[in-house]
Each structure stands twice: as C-alpha cells, then as structure tokens.
Design a protein around this motif. Structure first.
Motif, PDB file in Angstrom:
ATOM      1  N   ALA A  45       0.826  -1.206   0.000  1.00 26.20           N
ATOM      2  CA  ALA A  45       0.000   0.000   0.000  1.00 26.20           C
ATOM      3  C   ALA A  45       0.857   1.253   0.000  1.00 26.20           C
ATOM      4  N   ARG A  46       0.485   2.218  -0.831  1.00 26.89           N
ATOM      5  CA  ARG A  46       1.184   3.508  -0.877  1.00 26.89           C
ATOM      6  C   ARG A  46       0.871   4.344   0.361  1.00 26.89           C
ATOM      7  N   TYR A  47      -0.369   4.250   0.808  1.00 26.15           N
ATOM      8  CA  TYR A  47      -0.803   4.966   2.008  1.00 26.15           C
ATOM      9  C   TYR A  47      -1.514   4.000   2.932  1.00 26.15           C
ATOM     10  N   VAL A  48      -1.333   4.221   4.241  1.00 28.87           N
ATOM     11  CA  VAL A  48      -2.125   3.506   5.253  1.00 28.87           C
ATOM     12  C   VAL A  48      -2.909   4.556   6.026  1.00 28.87           C
ATOM     13  N   ALA A  49      -4.226   4.368   6.055  1.00 30.85           N
ATOM     14  CA  ALA A  49      -5.107   5.299   6.769  1.00 30.85           C
ATOM     15  C   ALA A  49      -5.612   4.606   8.032  1.00 30.85           C
ATOM     16  N   VAL A  50      -5.341   5.215   9.196  1.00 36.55           N
ATOM     17  CA  VAL A  50      -5.705   4.609  10.480  1.00 36.55           C
ATOM     18  C   VAL A  50      -6.895   5.354  11.062  1.00 36.55           C
ATOM     19  N   LEU A  51      -7.963   4.584  11.321  1.00 35.50           N
ATOM     20  CA  LEU A  51      -9.194   5.166  11.853  1.00 35.50           C
ATOM     21  C   LEU A  51      -9.513   4.537  13.203  1.00 35.50           C
ATOM     22  N   GLY A  52      -9.410   5.342  14.256  1.00 37.37           N
ATOM     23  CA  GLY A  52      -9.754   4.881  15.596  1.00 37.37           C
ATOM     24  C   GLY A  52     -11.006   5.587  16.114  1.00 37.37           C
ATOM     25  N   ASP A  62     -11.280   7.837  18.493  1.00 29.29           N
ATOM     26  CA  ASP A  62     -11.077   9.279  18.667  1.00 29.29           C
ATOM     27  C   ASP A  62     -11.128  10.011  17.338  1.00 29.29           C
ATOM     28  N   GLU A  63     -10.455   9.451  16.340  1.00 21.85           N
ATOM     29  CA  GLU A  63     -10.452  10.092  15.016  1.00 21.85           C
ATOM     30  C   GLU A  63     -11.862  10.149  14.445  1.00 21.85           C
ATOM     31  N   LEU A  64     -12.614   9.055  14.594  1.00 20.63           N
ATOM     32  CA  LEU A  64     -13.960   9.013  14.037  1.00 20.63           C
ATOM     33  C   LEU A  64     -14.851  10.061  14.696  1.00 20.63           C
ATOM     34  N   GLU A  65     -14.673  10.227  15.986  1.00 21.98           N
ATOM     35  CA  GLU A  65     -15.484  11.210  16.720  1.00 21.98           C
ATOM     36  C   GLU A  65     -15.213  12.639  16.219  1.00 21.98           C
ATOM     37  N   LYS A  66     -13.973  12.892  15.770  1.00 26.57           N
ATOM     38  CA  LYS A  66     -13.606  14.215  15.249  1.00 26.57           C
ATOM     39  C   LYS A  66     -13.769  14.296  13.722  1.00 26.57           C
ATOM     40  N   ASN A  67     -14.282  13.173  13.124  1.00 26.95           N
ATOM     41  CA  ASN A  67     -14.418  13.089  11.656  1.00 26.95           C
ATOM     42  C   ASN A  67     -13.058  13.275  10.966  1.00 26.95           C
ATOM     43  N   MET A  68     -12.021  12.729  11.600  1.00 22.30           N
ATOM     44  CA  MET A  68     -10.664  12.825  11.082  1.00 22.30           C
ATOM     45  C   MET A  68     -10.093  11.419  10.870  1.00 22.30           C
ATOM     46  N   GLU A 122       5.934  10.165   6.014  1.00 20.60           N
ATOM     47  CA  GLU A 122       5.185  11.328   6.489  1.00 20.60           C
ATOM     48  C   GLU A 122       3.798  10.915   6.968  1.00 20.60           C
ATOM     49  N   GLN A 123       3.383  11.443   8.103  1.00 25.27           N
ATOM     50  CA  GLN A 123       2.082  11.112   8.671  1.00 25.27           C
ATOM     51  C   GLN A 123       1.302  12.404   8.914  1.00 25.27           C
ATOM     52  N   LYS A 124       0.013  12.355   8.591  1.00 23.32           N
ATOM     53  CA  LYS A 124      -0.798  13.566   8.681  1.00 23.32           C
ATOM     54  C   LYS A 124      -2.224  13.188   9.054  1.00 23.32           C
ATOM     55  N   GLU A 125      -2.872  14.072   9.810  1.00 23.51           N
ATOM     56  CA  GLU A 125      -4.281  13.855  10.161  1.00 23.51           C
ATOM     57  C   GLU A 125      -5.132  14.796   9.310  1.00 23.51           C
ATOM     58  N   ILE A 126      -6.087  14.210   8.581  1.00 20.80           N
ATOM     59  CA  ILE A 126      -6.941  15.000   7.701  1.00 20.80           C
ATOM     60  C   ILE A 126      -8.398  14.609   7.931  1.00 20.80           C
ATOM     61  N   SER A 127      -9.316  15.404   7.390  1.00 20.25           N
ATOM     62  CA  SER A 127     -10.738  15.085   7.547  1.00 20.25           C
ATOM     63  C   SER A 127     -11.095  13.889   6.654  1.00 20.25           C
ATOM     64  N   GLN A 138     -13.614  13.353   4.737  1.00 21.83           N
ATOM     65  CA  GLN A 138     -14.109  13.663   3.400  1.00 21.83           C
ATOM     66  C   GLN A 138     -12.978  14.100   2.450  1.00 21.83           C
ATOM     67  N   ASP A 139     -11.803  14.440   3.003  1.00 20.14           N
ATOM     68  CA  ASP A 139     -10.676  14.864   2.168  1.00 20.14           C
ATOM     69  C   ASP A 139      -9.700  13.712   1.855  1.00 20.14           C
ATOM     70  N   LEU A 140     -10.001  12.503   2.363  1.00 20.51           N
ATOM     71  CA  LEU A 140      -9.036  11.404   2.226  1.00 20.51           C
ATOM     72  C   LEU A 140      -8.720  11.081   0.768  1.00 20.51           C
ATOM     73  N   ALA A 141      -9.744  10.928  -0.043  1.00 20.39           N
ATOM     74  CA  ALA A 141      -9.521  10.563  -1.447  1.00 20.39           C
ATOM     75  C   ALA A 141      -8.714  11.650  -2.174  1.00 20.39           C
ATOM     76  N   ALA A 142      -9.082  12.905  -1.964  1.00 14.42           N
ATOM     77  CA  ALA A 142      -8.378  14.019  -2.617  1.00 14.42           C
ATOM     78  C   ALA A 142      -6.929  14.076  -2.169  1.00 14.42           C
ATOM     79  N   TYR A 143      -6.683  13.834  -0.890  1.00 14.26           N
ATOM     80  CA  TYR A 143      -5.324  13.879  -0.356  1.00 14.26           C
ATOM     81  C   TYR A 143      -4.456  12.811  -1.006  1.00 14.26           C
ATOM     82  N   ILE A 144      -4.990  11.577  -1.095  1.00 19.70           N
ATOM     83  CA  ILE A 144      -4.224  10.475  -1.698  1.00 19.70           C
ATOM     84  C   ILE A 144      -3.977  10.764  -3.190  1.00 19.70           C
TER      85      ILE A 144
END
Length: 420
Positions: free
Chosen positions: A380-387, A389-395, A405-410, A412-418
């Motif tokens: 995988a080029r990217y690994v997205a971790v959803l816990g 806490d993140e779900l509660e913040k919609n992140m 590099e690791q980054k926290e994003i919303s 709804q922006d995941l697809a655009a970011y990748i």
C-alpha cells in the motif's frame, strides 16, 4: 477423489496473471497505433473449416486437433489457430465489402492442440495474432512483420532473430514442387511415413520435417530461390527493402517453411537467441496467404498475418531475465481500531474506490500490528488509520509509506489527499 488439472493446461493465478495482462494490454495498444481492430471468434468451429483452411497435409489437421461430434452428429473442432476462423468471419460477415480497406484485424484467445507439452508449449495456449486482408502491397508485409517485432521489443526482449523467405506465387511454387518431387522420390522410402505422404500432397512440407532434418537429401534439396519467377523475386526484394528502411535486421533462409498449407510469397519467423531458451527457439510465425479467402468461399482477396503464443513470449522474458513493470501495489489500506471505525471503514473503502483509487481493509478482526502487516503485503502507498477518537472528530490519520510522512486530515478529504 482429488481432481487435477488436465495435462498440457495451466492455472494462471494472481501474481502471475498480471504479467499476462501487461502483455495483452501492450499488444492492444500497439494494434491501436497500427489501426488493427479486435475480432472475437468462437472457440470451436466446423471441422471442415480447418481441414480446408489450415490444410489436410499439416500436422495440425492430421495429428493435433481436438475434434468431436455434437449431439446432432456434426464434426466440431476446438480451434487450433486463429487465422481460419478470422478469415471465415471476414467472408461470412462480408467485411470485404466495407469501404475502408484493407481490413486489419487482431485476436487474443485460447487455442487447442494435442501435442507433447514442453517449455512454453501447452495443449491449451493463448495466441495473439493479426490478419491484414485486402492488400497485395509488399509494404503490408513489412508492416505486419514490424508490428510483431514492435511487440517483442516493447515488453523488453532484445535477443531476437528475424528469418524471412519467399515461397513465391502459384507458378513459382508449382515449378519448385515438381523439382522437390524429382529430388526426393527416388529415396523417399528412407524418410518417415509423414514425409512419404507429403511427397505428393505438399512436398515443401518435407523440408519442415523434424524427424529427417539431418538426412543428406535435405541439404541438397532444390531451393525455392532458384524457382522464383521475376514477379515473385521483385516482390521479395521489395519486402526486404522496406524492412531495411524500417531498421529491422533480418536473415534470408531459403529453407524456412511454415507448417500451414496456405502460405505463399513472404514467410517469416521470429526466434529467440536467448541462452537457455530451449531447443525450439521460434516465438512467432506468419506469412502471406493470397488464396485462403477463396478457399473458404470468399472473393479473391490477398492476406497476410502472424500468430504468437503468449506462453512462449513469457518463457523468452524469463530466459532474458526481463522483469515486466507490473504494478501490484494499492493506493490505500484502511486500518481500524474499534467497532464503530470498523463499521465506518466499509463505506470509507467504497468511497475511495468510487473516487478511482485502489483500496482494501481488514475483514478478519486482526490486531493493529497484523493489519499493518497486511498493508505491507498489499504494498500500500498509504495507510489510513481510523480509531474511535479520530472518528469522533471526523478525522483520519494517513501515513505515506514511502516517505514516512504522517498527517491527520478530515475523512471527506481522504480521497483528494491520496490523489494529490
């Protein structure tokens, strides 16, 4: 009872099938450049089509065809090659009447021959071939040969050898046939039973015999070059001139004989010079067949084509150590921690796929460490971790596996970011 695959066939599994897809896609792209259109014909045809189209004296018809009777008692044969079926469709569907001529076609599909399996040769094999119908211009011969060479070069093969010959027109072949009969007939009893049958049917095929290829008469057999009339000689010289113009190296071999009855004028084979490829080095064969359309019931129409085995191509790649640039990575693997993130990941992966991204997730309730290992297996080029806490913040936390590099994003922006 444990079932096993029939001898001479193969299962092409994930991990290997991507190499096939790469070759097939490359072939289609090259055909698009050359303006050849795909045709798909039935896997089985009436037996008579191959008897007439391939030739009664060929090994294919005499020894290798899978033929059976259907419930109505009709003789049906699994296609052993693609040219006869393509020409049958050309005649039956009246493609010769279309305004754009010549008709340029290609096919990719399984063929069937009952022969001894060996490296790169199977009883069910996949053949790629092209047919150009409607032109007797020697430039078309050069185009067809160049297309075959371009495919091999495009996938990375370098150790190639092109052999060409002329079988001449009908008059040239008749004169050569008579000379061959006179040459072999006094000692034909020293040859195999196949050659004895071929003496009157098609003596040219004696030159293609593997059993008697070392017989002294083979070395002194009359050369077709000595029997080419002026027209045939001029045609062959033009083909050679065009190949030279295209920068394609070739060797003229007067003993080159294709194994099918319908060839005349140009015949050619492309061989592998790779060390360790095997005793049989032919990768591709083809030639001109100006009488085949009439033989199958159509109007007088010249044609030329070639066919190659995908299995043989893959074997040549292995012999040269060529690695195909097959991308088996995915864009994103979604790692989840907790029940709610796990539920949300179902629609999240779906959203990524709808956005045109390749995505995967865990379906077996693995621990976080095991999910990361799964992401590695998917490359995988990217690994997205959803816990939770993140779900509660919609992140969601996203890691670039190449840069780290690791980054926290919303969310709804995941697809655009990748994609970005």
């Amino acid at each position: 009872m444990a079932f096993q695959i029939p001898r001479g066939t193969q299962d092409i599994l994930p991990g290997e099938v991507e190499r096939w897809q790469y070759i097939e896609n490359t072939a289609r792209e090259i055909c698009k450049l050359y303006q050849y259109k795909e045709i798909r014909t039935p896997v089985f045809e009436h037996t008579e089509l191959f008897q007439r189209g391939v030739g009664e004296s060929t090994d294919i018809v005499q020894k290798e065809m899978y033929t059976f009777q259907d419930r109505k008692g009709r003789n049906i044969t699994l296609r052993p090659e693609g040219t006869a079926s393509t020409v049958r469709a050309f005649v039956e569907k009246k493609l010769y009447a279309q305004p754009a001529q010549p008709t340029k076609l290609y096919y990719i599909g399984p063929m069937f021959r009952y022969e001894r399996p060996q490296t790169g040769r199977f009883r069910q094999f996949v053949q790629f071939g092209v047919e150009a119908l409607g032109s007797s211009n020697p430039a078309m011969d050069a185009e067809v040969i160049s297309l075959a060479m371009e495919l091999y070069r495009s996938v990375g093969l370098k150790k190639l050898k092109l052999i060409i010959n002329s079988l001449g027109d009908a008059d040239s072949r008749k004169a050569h046939k008579e000379a061959l009969i006179a040459h072999f007939e006094p000692r034909i009893g020293e040859f195999c039973s196949d050659c004895q049958k071929r003496l009157t049917q098609n003596p040219l095929r004696i030159l293609d015999c593997k059993t008697d290829r070392d017989h002294e008469l083979m070395k002194t057999a009359p050369s077709i070059m000595d029997y080419l009339n002026d027209e045939s000689r001029a045609y062959f010289e033009k083909v050679q001139a065009y190949l030279t113009d295209l920068g394609i190296d070739f060797t003229v071999d007067p003993n080159l004989v294709r194994g099918l009855d319908y060839y005349n004028h140009t015949a050619f084979e492309i061989m592998s010079d790779a060390e360790g490829f095997g005793a049989i080095t032919t990768l591709c064969g083809g030639g001109r067949y100006n009488g085949l359309v009439q033989e199958i019931g159509g109007p007088e129409t010249p044609g030329i084509g070639f066919a190659l085995s995908i299995e043989r191509l893959l074997a040549a790649l292995d012999a040269e150590g060529v690695e195909l640039p097959v991308d088996q990575s995915i864009d994103c693997f979604v790692v989840t921690l907790g029940d709610k993130p796990k539920d949300r990941s179902v629609s999240l992966v779906y959203e990524l796929r709808k956005a045109g991204l390749t995505a995967e997730k865990d379906y077996d309730d693995k621990k976080m460490k095991a999910q990361f290992k799964a992401a590695d297996r998917f490359n995988a080029r990217y690994v997205a971790v959803l816990g939770e806490d993140e779900l509660e913040k919609n992140m969601i936390s996203v890691k670039n596996m190449e840069s780290g590099e690791q980054k926290e994003i919303s969310l709804q922006d995941l697809a655009a970011y990748i994609k970005g």
